[in-house]
Structures are given as structure tokens and as C-alpha cells.
Design a protein around this motif. Structure first.
Motif, mmCIF file in Angstrom:
data_model
loop_
_atom_site.group_PDB
_atom_site.id
_atom_site.type_symbol
_atom_site.label_atom_id
_atom_site.label_comp_id
_atom_site.label_asym_id
_atom_site.label_seq_id
_atom_site.Cartn_x
_atom_site.Cartn_y
_atom_site.Cartn_z
ATOM 1 N N GLU A 111 -29.715 34.725 -75.786
ATOM 2 C CA GLU A 111 -28.826 35.779 -75.282
ATOM 3 C C GLU A 111 -27.631 36.001 -76.201
ATOM 4 O O GLU A 111 -27.186 37.135 -76.398
ATOM 5 C CB GLU A 111 -28.323 35.416 -73.879
ATOM 6 N N LEU A 112 -27.113 34.908 -76.764
ATOM 7 C CA LEU A 112 -25.933 35.013 -77.635
ATOM 8 C C LEU A 112 -26.307 35.241 -79.092
ATOM 9 O O LEU A 112 -25.433 35.345 -79.950
ATOM 10 C CB LEU A 112 -25.099 33.733 -77.516
ATOM 11 N N ALA A 113 -27.618 35.320 -79.360
ATOM 12 C CA ALA A 113 -28.124 35.549 -80.724
ATOM 13 C C ALA A 113 -27.568 34.505 -81.694
ATOM 14 O O ALA A 113 -27.099 34.823 -82.790
ATOM 15 C CB ALA A 113 -27.777 36.966 -81.191
ATOM 16 N N LEU A 114 -27.632 33.248 -81.292
ATOM 17 C CA LEU A 114 -27.086 32.169 -82.099
ATOM 18 C C LEU A 114 -28.136 31.606 -83.042
ATOM 19 O O LEU A 114 -29.315 31.525 -82.699
ATOM 20 C CB LEU A 114 -26.573 31.047 -81.196
ATOM 21 N N GLN A 115 -27.688 31.221 -84.223
ATOM 22 C CA GLN A 115 -28.560 30.560 -85.179
ATOM 23 C C GLN A 115 -28.400 29.050 -85.030
ATOM 24 O O GLN A 115 -27.285 28.532 -84.964
ATOM 25 C CB GLN A 115 -28.208 30.976 -86.609
ATOM 26 N N ASP A 116 -29.527 28.349 -84.961
ATOM 27 C CA ASP A 116 -29.525 26.905 -84.759
ATOM 28 C C ASP A 116 -28.687 26.198 -85.819
ATOM 29 O O ASP A 116 -28.829 26.470 -87.014
ATOM 30 C CB ASP A 116 -30.967 26.402 -84.810
ATOM 31 N N LYS A 117 -27.804 25.306 -85.364
ATOM 32 C CA LYS A 117 -26.958 24.461 -86.224
ATOM 33 C C LYS A 117 -25.960 25.258 -87.064
ATOM 34 O O LYS A 117 -25.414 24.733 -88.043
ATOM 35 C CB LYS A 117 -27.824 23.604 -87.169
ATOM 36 N N LYS A 159 -31.975 15.209 -70.829
ATOM 37 C CA LYS A 159 -32.084 15.835 -72.147
ATOM 38 C C LYS A 159 -33.348 16.679 -72.282
ATOM 39 O O LYS A 159 -33.328 17.778 -72.842
ATOM 40 C CB LYS A 159 -32.043 14.759 -73.238
ATOM 41 N N LYS A 160 -34.457 16.176 -71.765
ATOM 42 C CA LYS A 160 -35.717 16.925 -71.840
ATOM 43 C C LYS A 160 -35.618 18.250 -71.095
ATOM 44 O O LYS A 160 -36.060 19.296 -71.571
ATOM 45 C CB LYS A 160 -36.869 16.087 -71.284
ATOM 46 N N LEU A 161 -35.042 18.207 -69.883
ATOM 47 C CA LEU A 161 -34.848 19.445 -69.118
ATOM 48 C C LEU A 161 -33.942 20.405 -69.867
ATOM 49 O O LEU A 161 -34.165 21.612 -69.876
ATOM 50 C CB LEU A 161 -34.239 19.120 -67.749
ATOM 51 N N ALA A 162 -32.896 19.858 -70.502
ATOM 52 C CA ALA A 162 -31.930 20.697 -71.205
ATOM 53 C C ALA A 162 -32.558 21.418 -72.386
ATOM 54 O O ALA A 162 -32.148 22.534 -72.732
ATOM 55 C CB ALA A 162 -30.751 19.849 -71.674
ATOM 56 N N GLU A 163 -33.552 20.798 -73.000
ATOM 57 C CA GLU A 163 -34.202 21.422 -74.152
ATOM 58 C C GLU A 163 -34.839 22.761 -73.786
ATOM 59 O O GLU A 163 -34.991 23.656 -74.635
ATOM 60 C CB GLU A 163 -35.262 20.480 -74.727
ATOM 61 N N ASN A 164 -35.208 22.911 -72.520
ATOM 62 C CA ASN A 164 -35.846 24.160 -72.075
ATOM 63 C C ASN A 164 -34.840 25.214 -71.633
ATOM 64 O O ASN A 164 -35.227 26.335 -71.301
ATOM 65 C CB ASN A 164 -36.796 23.854 -70.912
ATOM 66 N N LYS A 165 -33.562 24.864 -71.627
ATOM 67 C CA LYS A 165 -32.520 25.801 -71.207
ATOM 68 C C LYS A 165 -31.959 26.562 -72.405
ATOM 69 O O LYS A 165 -30.744 26.658 -72.594
ATOM 70 C CB LYS A 165 -31.394 25.037 -70.500
ATOM 71 N N ASN A 166 -32.860 27.105 -73.234
ATOM 72 C CA ASN A 166 -32.409 27.747 -74.470
ATOM 73 C C ASN A 166 -32.261 29.255 -74.354
ATOM 74 O O ASN A 166 -32.089 29.952 -75.355
ATOM 75 C CB ASN A 166 -33.351 27.403 -75.624
ATOM 76 N N GLU A 167 -32.329 29.791 -73.113
ATOM 77 C CA GLU A 167 -32.134 31.236 -72.948
ATOM 78 C C GLU A 167 -30.764 31.665 -73.444
ATOM 79 O O GLU A 167 -30.605 32.738 -74.013
ATOM 80 C CB GLU A 167 -32.282 31.635 -71.463
ATOM 81 N N ILE A 168 -29.771 30.782 -73.241
ATOM 82 C CA ILE A 168 -28.415 31.130 -73.631
ATOM 83 C C ILE A 168 -28.299 31.281 -75.150
ATOM 84 O O ILE A 168 -27.542 32.121 -75.649
ATOM 85 C CB ILE A 168 -27.412 30.087 -73.101
ATOM 86 N N ILE A 169 -29.072 30.485 -75.888
ATOM 87 C CA ILE A 169 -29.082 30.600 -77.357
ATOM 88 C C ILE A 169 -29.594 31.979 -77.766
ATOM 89 O O ILE A 169 -29.032 32.639 -78.653
ATOM 90 C CB ILE A 169 -29.969 29.503 -77.984
#
Length: 350
Positions: free
Chosen positions: A189-195, A177-187
Motif C-alpha cells: 500500500e505504501l509502495a515501499l522498497q524492501d530494506k 514472527k511467522k504470522l507477521a511475515e504475511n502482513k505485508n499488505e502495508i508494504i
């Protein structure tokens, strides 16, 4: 002790990431990849990012009808089993790789351990259900993830060799989970809004292979009016083209992604809409409302706990779930403490 592990599909790579690292601290493991998932995005990337040891054998079986695929695996696995002479064969889940690994071990009288035993959807039309039931019947050691899985086995007359160790996927979530938290490039790139977006996966043959079911799913996603992120499975992509179905602009279709990126998308989503067994659990681990597009689920605990609803492929039910489903219960700890891999090793040591 020599343990031979058979994997072949995405969920199994994730489970093996937790168990293999524990086993290899004190025993020799032979890792066999059947090649059931052969696309690089669906296979190779998992070994790299999850630090799973490279397979000792890759059977490169690829896709095909169930009989051909399972039969080819059997032929190739038998040669490896005879050569390696393992003390145990370890299989995961409910795929054709699981079934082939189990059948081959049973024929050669090699003790068989099944991780994620005892799950039942009670729909024998599902290939996965057939694979689960047969594998459990052949297994000497059954590692189950939940209390209900224990009861399922007992109802079928299986009462020995059952160990409730918890869920190895929970181990994996805690590990990565900790490693995954740093994989936010995709967020970004897709111009996504959190939640604010819905995360969706569609891959089961019972949905993709029937035009009416897939059409209902596509129409529900198109009409929900919310941003939807969909990592598109190769099978689903093929049938979308065959049926002439198209997504609206609110659907952000992307290529299959790695496990860590998927976890990142899950943890930042508003809700999850899926037909995947593994993603149902991951939604639960991430405390995300889950709308399951199947007629039943083997993960009944997530439904009973109020965090998952099973809606089939009725368009209106899918839409209602996306728009209105909000869990009304506090989650209970139903999948163990994240130490399933350690408990599995303790049992094998005995």
C-alpha cells in the motif's frame, strides 16, 4: 491458583499475549484492562490479532493527568481485587497501570509479581522510571529480563525474590514472527522498497511535550533524504498541530497499526529510529540498526552489543545515525531463549 493480571497499554498487551496463554493452561486468570490506551488502533486490535483472552474487566479510564489517571485506576482496581480475591497480582512494565496495579495489591497485602523488573534509565524525571522503581520496591516476585536488571536491583538493596527469566517480548516475537511475515499488505500500500526505508516512532512525553525537541526530530527526518514510515501516535499528532510542525513528502505518515503489521515493517526496514523502549528491543530481535532519540536507555545491553546508539534529540546526531550508523558487532544472546513465560509459570507454581 487465581492470578489477576493488570494491563493497560500496547507493550503490556504484547507481553501478556505470551504469558497469559501459558498461565491459563493450568490456572485461572482474571484479566483487567485499565483502558489507559483507549484508541481502538492502540488497544482493541491487539486483543484480536494476538489472540489474547478478552478482558474480564475494562476500567475505561482513558487519558488524563498522572494523578487523576492513577487515582481512578486505584479506586476501580481495589473493588475488583476485593471481589476476586486473587492469589497473585501480575503487572508488566512501567506504565501508570503498572503502578496502580502494584499499589493496590500492596495495600491489600496481595502478593505482587512484576514482569520486566529491574530496568533503570537512571532518570527520575521520567514517569516510567518512577513507576518502575516504586513497583519493584513493592513486589514480592521480580521477573527480570537481563543480568544488568539483576544488578540494578541488588544495588538498591533488593536481593530476594529475583528471577532472571529472560524477556517475554522475545517470546512474543518468536510466537508471532511467522504470522507477521504475511502482513505485508502495508508494504504494498505504501509502495515501499524492501530494506530501503527508515521506520520511525515518536511518542514519549519528554520529546512530544517540548517544541525544540520535537522540532529537531521532525527536521532531522525531513532532511535525511530517505523514505521514512511513521505510524503517528495520537499524542505526537496533537503536538505537531499545536506547534505548527509539518513533515516533508519523504515522510509517509500512517495511523497507529497493529502489532503484526509493526513487526512486518520492522523486519523489512533498513534502520529503525525511535524513542520507544519496546521498539529498541524489537529492532535488536530483528537485527536492525537502532537510533534511539532519548538521552538514556534502560536497554543498555542493546547499546553495549553495538546495535543501538543513543543520540538524544540533537538534529545532527539523528541525521548522522540515519546516514552512517552500521553495527560492527555480532549479536549476543542477551534476552534469553524465548521461554520466559514458561519460567514465570514455574516460579508462580512454586
Amino acid at each position: 491458583m487465581k492470578i489477576l493480571t493488570v494491563v493497560g497499554a500496547r507493550p503490556q498487551f504484547i507481553k501478556a499475549s505470551a504469558v497469559s496463554n501459558v498461565i491459563r493452561k493450568c490456572h485461572k486468570e482474571i484479566l483487567v484492562h485499565t483502558g489507559q490506551h483507549y484508541d481502538e488502533n492502540m488497544s482493541q486490535v491487539f486483543f484480536e490479532e494476538l489472540n489474547i483472552p478478552r478482558p474480564d474487566y475494562n476500567l475505561e479510564v482513558g487519558s488524563g493527568n498522572h494523578g487523576k489517571q492513577t487515582g481512578t485506576m486505584l479506586i476501580k482496581l481495589e473493588e475488583i481485587y476485593i471481589k476476586e480475591k486473587p492469589d497473585f497480582v501480575l503487572v508488566y512494565g512501567d506504565t501508570n497501570s503498572t503502578l496502580a496495579g502494584a499499589l493496590c495489591a500492596s495495600k491489600l497485602l496481595i502478593p505482587l509479581a512484576h514482569v520486566e523488573a529491574g530496568l533503570r534509565s537512571f532518570n527520575r524525571k521520567m514517569p516510567e522510571e518512577q513507576n518502575r522503581v516504586i513497583t519493584d520496591r513493592l513486589s514480592n516476585i521480580l521477573f527480570v529480563p537481563t543480568d544488568s536488571a539483576v544488578e540494578n536491583l541488588k544495588r538498591e538493596g533488593i536481593k530476594e525474590g529475583i528471577y532472571n527469566v529472560g524477556d517475554v517480548m522475545f517470546d512474543a516475537i518468536l510466537n508471532f514472527k511467522k504470522l507477521a511475515e504475511n502482513k505485508n499488505e502495508i508494504i504494498k500500500e505504501l509502495a515501499l522498497q524492501d530494506k530501503e526505508y527508515i521506520l520511525t516512532t515518536i511518542h514519549r512525553a519528554e520529546n512530544t511535550n517540548y517544541i525544540e525537541r520535537l522540532k529537531n526530530i521532525v527536521e532531522a527526518l525531513n532532511e535525511c533524504g530517505k523514505p521514512v514510515v511513521l505510524p503517528l501516535h495520537p499524542r505526537t499528532k496533537k503536538y505537531m498541530t499545536d506547534y505548527g510542525l509539518k513533515f516533508n513528502d519523504n515522510i509517509k505518515v500512517i495511523e497507529p497499526i497493529g502489532y503484526l503489521e509493526m513487526i512486518n515493517l520492522e523486519m523489512n526496514s533498513q534502520k529503525i529510529v525511535t524513542d520507544s523502549g519496546g521498539v529498541q528491543k524489537e529492532a535488536f530481535f530483528m537485527k536492525k540498526p537502532c537510533i534511539t532519540m532519548r538521552d538514556e536507555t534502560e536497554w543498555v545491553e542493546t547499546v553495549e552489543n553495538g546495535w543501538n546508539i543513543v543520540v538524544g534529540t540533537d538534529k545532527n546526531k539523528i541525521l548522522d545515525g540515519i546516514m552512517n550508523f552500521i553495527p560492527d558487532k555480532t549479536q549476543k544472546n542477551i534476552f534469553g531463549k524465548g521461554d520466559a513465560a514458561i519460567k514465570i509459570l514455574e516460579v508462580l507454581n512454586k
